[in-house]
Design a protein around this motif. Structure first.
Motif, PDB file in Angstrom:
ATOM      1  N   TYR A  93       0.836  -1.192   0.000  1.00 55.34           N
ATOM      2  CA  TYR A  93       0.000   0.000   0.000  1.00 55.34           C
ATOM      3  C   TYR A  93       0.873   1.245   0.000  1.00 55.34           C
ATOM      4  N   TYR A  94       0.558   2.164  -0.903  1.00 50.76           N
ATOM      5  CA  TYR A  94       1.346   3.365  -1.092  1.00 50.76           C
ATOM      6  C   TYR A  94       0.539   4.617  -0.801  1.00 50.76           C
ATOM      7  N   CYS A  95       1.135   5.521  -0.085  1.00 53.96           N
ATOM      8  CA  CYS A  95       0.557   6.830   0.134  1.00 53.96           C
ATOM      9  C   CYS A  95       0.868   7.725  -1.057  1.00 53.96           C
ATOM     10  N   ASN A  96      -0.096   8.537  -1.445  1.00 51.53           N
ATOM     11  CA  ASN A  96       0.066   9.418  -2.584  1.00 51.53           C
ATOM     12  C   ASN A  96      -0.423  10.823  -2.261  1.00 51.53           C
ATOM     13  N   ALA A  97       0.307  11.804  -2.734  1.00 56.47           N
ATOM     14  CA  ALA A  97      -0.094  13.201  -2.649  1.00 56.47           C
ATOM     15  C   ALA A  97      -0.029  13.797  -4.039  1.00 56.47           C
ATOM     16  N   ARG A  98      -1.119  14.417  -4.482  1.00 57.72           N
ATOM     17  CA  ARG A  98      -1.143  14.915  -5.835  1.00 57.72           C
ATOM     18  C   ARG A  98      -1.952  16.195  -5.975  1.00 57.72           C
ATOM     19  N   ILE A  99      -1.543  16.980  -6.930  1.00 57.02           N
ATOM     20  CA  ILE A  99      -2.308  18.132  -7.395  1.00 57.02           C
ATOM     21  C   ILE A  99      -2.515  17.910  -8.882  1.00 57.02           C
ATOM     22  N   PRO A 100      -3.675  17.418  -9.265  1.00 53.66           N
ATOM     23  CA  PRO A 100      -3.908  17.178 -10.686  1.00 53.66           C
ATOM     24  C   PRO A 100      -4.027  18.488 -11.445  1.00 53.66           C
ATOM     25  N   GLY A 101      -3.638  18.439 -12.703  1.00 53.51           N
ATOM     26  CA  GLY A 101      -3.740  19.598 -13.551  1.00 53.51           C
ATOM     27  C   GLY A 101      -4.025  19.190 -14.975  1.00 53.51           C
ATOM     28  N   PRO A 102      -4.412  20.158 -15.794  1.00 54.31           N
ATOM     29  CA  PRO A 102      -4.692  19.834 -17.197  1.00 54.31           C
ATOM     30  C   PRO A 102      -3.427  19.395 -17.920  1.00 54.31           C
ATOM     31  N   PHE A 103      -3.609  18.526 -18.887  1.00 60.94           N
ATOM     32  CA  PHE A 103      -2.507  18.046 -19.721  1.00 60.94           C
ATOM     33  C   PHE A 103      -1.418  17.365 -18.892  1.00 60.94           C
ATOM     34  N   GLU A 104      -1.846  16.674 -17.836  1.00 59.52           N
ATOM     35  CA  GLU A 104      -0.952  15.936 -16.941  1.00 59.52           C
ATOM     36  C   GLU A 104       0.020  16.839 -16.193  1.00 59.52           C
ATOM     37  N   TYR A 105      -0.292  18.098 -16.132  1.00 57.23           N
ATOM     38  CA  TYR A 105       0.548  19.033 -15.400  1.00 57.23           C
ATOM     39  C   TYR A 105       0.079  19.096 -13.956  1.00 57.23           C
ATOM     40  N   GLY A 106       1.013  18.920 -13.064  1.00 54.47           N
ATOM     41  CA  GLY A 106       0.684  18.963 -11.660  1.00 54.47           C
ATOM     42  C   GLY A 106       1.818  18.404 -10.831  1.00 54.47           C
ATOM     43  N   TYR A 107       1.460  17.958  -9.648  1.00 53.05           N
ATOM     44  CA  TYR A 107       2.439  17.384  -8.734  1.00 53.05           C
ATOM     45  C   TYR A 107       1.955  16.023  -8.270  1.00 53.05           C
ATOM     46  N   ASN A 108       2.881  15.120  -8.087  1.00 56.15           N
ATOM     47  CA  ASN A 108       2.530  13.754  -7.736  1.00 56.15           C
ATOM     48  C   ASN A 108       3.686  13.132  -6.954  1.00 56.15           C
ATOM     49  N   TYR A 109       3.414  12.783  -5.701  1.00 55.64           N
ATOM     50  CA  TYR A 109       4.441  12.215  -4.842  1.00 55.64           C
ATOM     51  C   TYR A 109       3.974  10.894  -4.257  1.00 55.64           C
ATOM     52  N   TRP A 110       4.935  10.013  -4.006  1.00 57.24           N
ATOM     53  CA  TRP A 110       4.642   8.676  -3.511  1.00 57.24           C
ATOM     54  C   TRP A 110       5.489   8.337  -2.298  1.00 57.24           C
ATOM     55  N   GLY A 111       4.894   7.579  -1.404  1.00 54.98           N
ATOM     56  CA  GLY A 111       5.652   6.981  -0.329  1.00 54.98           C
ATOM     57  C   GLY A 111       6.323   5.704  -0.794  1.00 54.98           C
ATOM     58  N   GLN A 112       7.081   5.092   0.093  1.00 55.68           N
ATOM     59  CA  GLN A 112       7.816   3.888  -0.260  1.00 55.68           C
ATOM     60  C   GLN A 112       6.994   2.615  -0.139  1.00 55.68           C
ATOM     61  N   GLY A 113       5.866   2.693   0.506  1.00 56.79           N
ATOM     62  CA  GLY A 113       4.966   1.566   0.596  1.00 56.79           C
ATOM     63  C   GLY A 113       5.075   0.801   1.899  1.00 56.79           C
ATOM     64  N   THR A 114       3.981   0.167   2.267  1.00 58.86           N
ATOM     65  CA  THR A 114       3.940  -0.705   3.430  1.00 58.86           C
ATOM     66  C   THR A 114       3.160  -1.965   3.073  1.00 58.86           C
ATOM     67  N   GLN A 115       3.686  -3.099   3.476  1.00 55.86           N
ATOM     68  CA  GLN A 115       3.099  -4.377   3.094  1.00 55.86           C
ATOM     69  C   GLN A 115       1.903  -4.722   3.972  1.00 55.86           C
ATOM     70  N   VAL A 116       0.818  -5.101   3.321  1.00 57.79           N
ATOM     71  CA  VAL A 116      -0.353  -5.640   3.997  1.00 57.79           C
ATOM     72  C   VAL A 116      -0.572  -7.053   3.484  1.00 57.79           C
ATOM     73  N   THR A 117      -0.579  -8.005   4.394  1.00 60.73           N
ATOM     74  CA  THR A 117      -0.795  -9.393   4.025  1.00 60.73           C
ATOM     75  C   THR A 117      -1.968  -9.944   4.818  1.00 60.73           C
ATOM     76  N   VAL A 118      -2.949 -10.466   4.106  1.00 56.30           N
ATOM     77  CA  VAL A 118      -4.136 -11.042   4.724  1.00 56.30           C
ATOM     78  C   VAL A 118      -4.115 -12.533   4.455  1.00 56.30           C
ATOM     79  N   SER A 119      -3.994 -13.307   5.502  1.00 54.56           N
ATOM     80  CA  SER A 119      -3.896 -14.747   5.365  1.00 54.56           C
ATOM     81  C   SER A 119      -5.273 -15.378   5.263  1.00 54.56           C
ATOM     82  N   SER A 120      -5.342 -16.459   4.531  1.00 51.31           N
ATOM     83  CA  SER A 120      -6.589 -17.192   4.352  1.00 51.31           C
ATOM     84  C   SER A 120      -6.572 -18.530   5.065  1.00 51.31           C
TER      85      SER A 120
END
Length: 120
Positions: A93-120
């Motif tokens: 699972y990744y955290c994301n921060a973004r400011i969308p803009g027209p023509f793909e212009y904007g800001y987009n940042y990502w975290g490094q992720g954290t593992q979620v495992t659900v056992s069956s």
């Protein structure tokens, strides 16, 4: 420097709960739409939930009624409460921060992720 740091992942049994948290720094938090994405092995990264500064939220259909996203402006954090977890929720699972803009212009940042495992 922009940083998004996730925490709260882990191993849980089917039907269990986890709460993920993302701490943001280096951004003006209120400008950004915050979101949680996930990526399972061999799959594309997909949006799980997002929340805008005004509080409007979006969820993918498969998590509606089970997951809740929230944000704390003072702490500059976004959380994802995950209940009734299923094996299909297993992913990084990744955290994301973004400011969308027209023509793909904007800001987009990502975290490094954290593992979620659900056992069956």
């Amino acid at each position: 420097q922009v940083q998004l740091v996730e925490s709260g992942g882990g191993l849980v049994q089917t039907g269990g709960s986890l709460r993920l948290s993302c701490a943001a720094s280096g951004i003006f938090f209120s400008d950004y739409i915050m979101g949680w994405y996930r990526q399972a092995p061999g799959k594309q990264r997909e949006l799980v939930a997002s929340i805008a500064s005004g509080g409007s939220t979006q969820y993918r259909d498969s998590v509606k009624g089970r997951f809740t996203i929230s944000r704390d402006s003072a702490k500059q954090t976004v959380a994802l409460q995950m209940d009734s977890l299923k094996p299909e929720d297993t992913a990084v699972y990744y955290c994301n921060a973004r400011i969308p803009g027209p023509f793909e212009y904007g800001y987009n940042y990502w975290g490094q992720g954290t593992q979620v495992t659900v056992s069956s």
